[in-house]
Enzyme design. Structure first.
Site, short mmCIF file in Angstrom:
data_model
loop_
_atom_site.label_atom_id
_atom_site.label_comp_id
_atom_site.label_asym_id
_atom_site.label_seq_id
_atom_site.Cartn_x
_atom_site.Cartn_y
_atom_site.Cartn_z
NE ARG A 49 -4.13 1.55 2.06
CZ ARG A 49 -5.44 1.34 2.68
NH1 ARG A 49 -5.40 0.33 3.41
NH2 ARG A 49 -6.51 1.93 2.40
CG HIS A 109 -1.26 -10.25 8.80
ND1 HIS A 109 -0.71 -10.20 10.15
CD2 HIS A 109 -0.53 -9.71 8.02
CE1 HIS A 109 0.49 -9.72 9.61
NE2 HIS A 109 0.54 -9.13 8.52
#
Length: 329
Positions: free
Chosen positions: A93, A188
């Protein structure tokens, strides 16, 4: 040494985690000190040269168990006859990136890899997705591999598990070897839930030893969940060696079994246990034996835990809906 080598594919092999992982695989730490391996390194075309450099170093270690290295940018070649696949390469990201963009970018990686696994991998293939968002990337790959049993696709929450072990050991003045039956539930991500209510510290109930719900809620859980960000802040780079170590632990335990009286945490397709919708890839407490895992059943989930498990599962459901809307599953 007469054993047939195990084919191990590592994607994103030229990256930081790949670099921390490959030498340990080649030395026998992934599968066992008597198991020869052949490595398949999958990379994007611009990174092939860097992967060749890593392969040169692997050669220079003269590992007795390493029986060959192939480097490719073609998933069909990388997964041909694969027994164990470590899917490390993913799109990170970047600043300003929306979650939908991240899921879409990773869909472009994990959907073709899932198809390549479906079409080429060995019948006994085991897949661990390390690249984030790991749970949903595993779901994307699994959906593209309808001929592979769903339970062969797993996501890594062992890093969270290991992080939680150490934080609990520090709090209780014990060692990680003293701690058993800790659990990571859910995704996660920052919503994951590290659960100590069924864990033991030197044979005593961990929650009773800690006896501090405020510490659990305000210190322990956020520290474990946000540890990755803290490491980036301190190191200027994301956790690579600890992630590689957790991948080794995950596969080694899956193949070789959990210790008696203990369990581990794995992101696996839910069978509906503990109210987690079937098919979601969520972290559960599992025992492993003979290369198979089973969810630990019959654990009582208190209110403190239930709310946190549900919040993480809700996030997983939202991610699943997002990738479904993108046509990735």
């Amino acid at each position: 040494m007469t054993r047939t080598p195990v084919n191990v594919t590592v994607t994103g092999a030229a990256g930081q985690i790949g670099y921390a992982l490959l030498f340990r695989i080649a030395s026998g730490q992934l599968l066992g000190a008597d198991v020869p391996v052949k490595l398949r390194l999958l990379e994007i075309t611009p990174a092939l040269k860097a992967a060749e450099g890593t392969a040169m170093e692997l050669d220079d270690c003269a590992f007795p168990l390493l029986q060959g290295i192939d480097i490719t940018d073609d998933p069909n070649v990388a997964f041909d006859g694969t027994n164990v696949g470590l899917l490390v390469g993913a799109r990170p990201r970047t600043k300003g990136m929306e979650r939908g963009d991240l899921l879409s970018a990773n869909g472009g990686i994990f959907k073709p890899q899932g198809k390549a696994i479906n079409d080429n991998a060995a019948d006994d293939v085991k897949i661990l997705v390390v690249g984030n968002p790991a749970n949903t990337n595993a779901l994307i790959a699994q959906a593209a591999a309808p001929d592979v049993p769903a339970e062969r696709f797993t996501a890594m929450t062992r890093l969270d598990h290991n992080r939680a072990l150490t934080q609990l050991a520090k709090k209780t003045g014990s060692t990680v070897a003293d701690i058993k039956r800790l659990t990571i539930w859910g995704n996660h991500s920052a919503t994951q839930y590290p659960d100590i209510f069924h864990a033991s510290v030197a044979g005593k109930n961990a929650a009773e030893v800690v006896n501090d719900e405020k510490w659990l809620a305000e210190d322990f859980i956020p520290t474990v969940a946000k540890r990755g960000a803290a490491i980036i802040e301190a190191r200027g780079a994301s956790s690579a060696a600890s992630a590689a170590n957790a991948a080794i632990d995950h596969v080694y335990t899956w193949v070789n079994g959990t210790a008696d009286g203990d369990w581990t945490s794995m992101g696996i397709p839910s069978d509906g246990s503990y109210g987690v919708p079937e098919g979601l890839i969520s972290s559960f407490p599992v025992t492993t034996k003979d290369g198979r895992y089973e969810i630990v059943q019959g654990l009582e989930i208190n209110e403190f835990s239930r709310a946190r498990i549900d919040a993480s599962v809700k996030e997983l459901e939202e991610e699943r809906e997002a990738v479904r809307a993108l046509g990735l599953i």
